[in-house]
Design an enzyme around this catalytic site. Structure first.
Site, PDB file in Angstrom:
ATOM      1  N   CYS A 253      32.172  32.459  28.013  1.00 53.53           N
ATOM      2  CA  CYS A 253      31.945  32.736  29.436  1.00 53.53           C
ATOM      3  C   CYS A 253      31.169  34.035  29.705  1.00 53.53           C
ATOM      4  CB  CYS A 253      33.274  32.711  30.173  1.00 53.53           C
ATOM      5  SG  CYS A 253      33.082  32.346  31.916  1.00 53.53           S
TER       6      CYS A 253
ATOM      7  N   ARG B 161      32.405  27.792  42.718  1.00 57.34           N
ATOM      8  CA  ARG B 161      33.159  28.126  41.499  1.00 57.34           C
ATOM      9  C   ARG B 161      33.456  26.848  40.731  1.00 57.34           C
ATOM     10  NH1 ARG B 161      35.410  32.222  38.775  1.00 57.34           N
ATOM     11  NH2 ARG B 161      34.181  33.662  39.981  1.00 57.34           N
TER      12      ARG B 161
ATOM     13  N   HIS C 215      37.562  28.466  28.094  1.00 59.36           N
ATOM     14  CA  HIS C 215      38.709  29.330  27.842  1.00 59.36           C
ATOM     15  C   HIS C 215      39.878  28.426  27.483  1.00 59.36           C
ATOM     16  CE1 HIS C 215      36.850  32.749  29.990  1.00 59.36           C
ATOM     17  NE2 HIS C 215      36.482  31.898  30.914  1.00 59.36           N
TER      18      HIS C 215
END
Ligand code: GLN
Length: 239
Positions: free
Chosen positions: A94, A128, A191
């Site tokens: 990320c 997002r 993640h």
């Protein structure tokens, strides 16, 4: 004394969110199980960049964390590039994935230059991309994780996508690609953390690192009883 493998974790003070620390724990523990001795170096802003590195990992962070480490990362960029050109295995998640690219332009229109190891560019957006994600890679099979980013990444000619998105968003909301790869450098938005649920990627990194340093790789056999259970649970979660 067993053979030593040195792992450098980049900027754990700022770049280490949504469980990314688990990647270090997996590499460490699997090296031990295979019969090697892990040596872990946490590299933070202002530290002396170490020698004799076998594996480099880095995690995600907020835009503010990326800004905080940016100048230091630009300083060590040429050293990281040399390691990447020399086929060192690296995993960047990320926020550091974005800064391993050509640039990250934040949603405030601030342009953070990257170190250009991956031919990618990232633009901060108001959208997002968040939730559980499943992707598919030819060598590693199904990869399961969690994404949370507003930066959207596009690949240039010099980067190949790391995986195809099966469920979720990935690099951006359009092209169905996730992450990028250059030699043994893997950049990804996953993640969760990624390695506990996808130890085949950790094993790839470990094998490359051991063969590079010691030529031969003679691992002990390890029992991955819990990996399948963890994968199934993570995969069945709704987006
Ligand atoms: N700040 C970046 C983004 O939102 C990186 C986020 C992260 O590392 N999870 O795109």
């Amino acid at each position: 004394m067993s053979q030593v493998i040195t792992i450098v974790q980049l900027y754990p003070e700022q770049m280490n969110i949504y469980g990314d620390h688990g990647n270090l724990l997996v590499l460490k523990r699997r090296l031990e199980w295979y019969g090697y001795t892990p040596r872990v170096i946490e590299y933070n802003v202002g530290d002396t960049f170490p020698d004799d590195i076998d594996i480099v990992i880095g995690g995600g962070g907020q835009d503010s964390g990326q800004e905080a480490i940016h100048a230091d990362l630009m300083n060590i960029g040429p050293k990281l590039k040399k390691l990447a050109d020399d086929n060192t295995p690296m995993l960047m998640v990320c926020g550091l994935y974005q800064l391993f690219g050509n640039f990250f332009q934040t949603s405030q229109n601030k342009r953070l230059e990257g170190i250009g190891i991956l031919d990618i560019e990232t633009y901060g957006t108001d959208e997002r991309l968040i939730g559980n994600i499943v992707t598919e890679n030819e060598s590693f099979g199904e990869i399961i994780g969690y994404e949370n980013h507003s930066g959207q990444t596009r690949l240039g000619e010099g980067a190949e996508p790391f995986a195809k998105v099966v469920k979720g968003a990935g690099n951006n909301s359009e092209d169905g690609h996730e992450g990028a790869r250059f030699r043994n450098v893997i950049g990804t938005y996953l993640h969760g953390s990624i390695l506990p649920k996808n130890p085949q990627i950790a094993d790839f990194m470990i094998e490359v690192a051991v063969r590079k340093r010691y030529d031969d790789f003679h691992p002990n056999v390890i029992d991955d009883l819990f990996v399948d259970l963890a994968r199934r649970t993570a995969k069945d979660r709704p987006r």
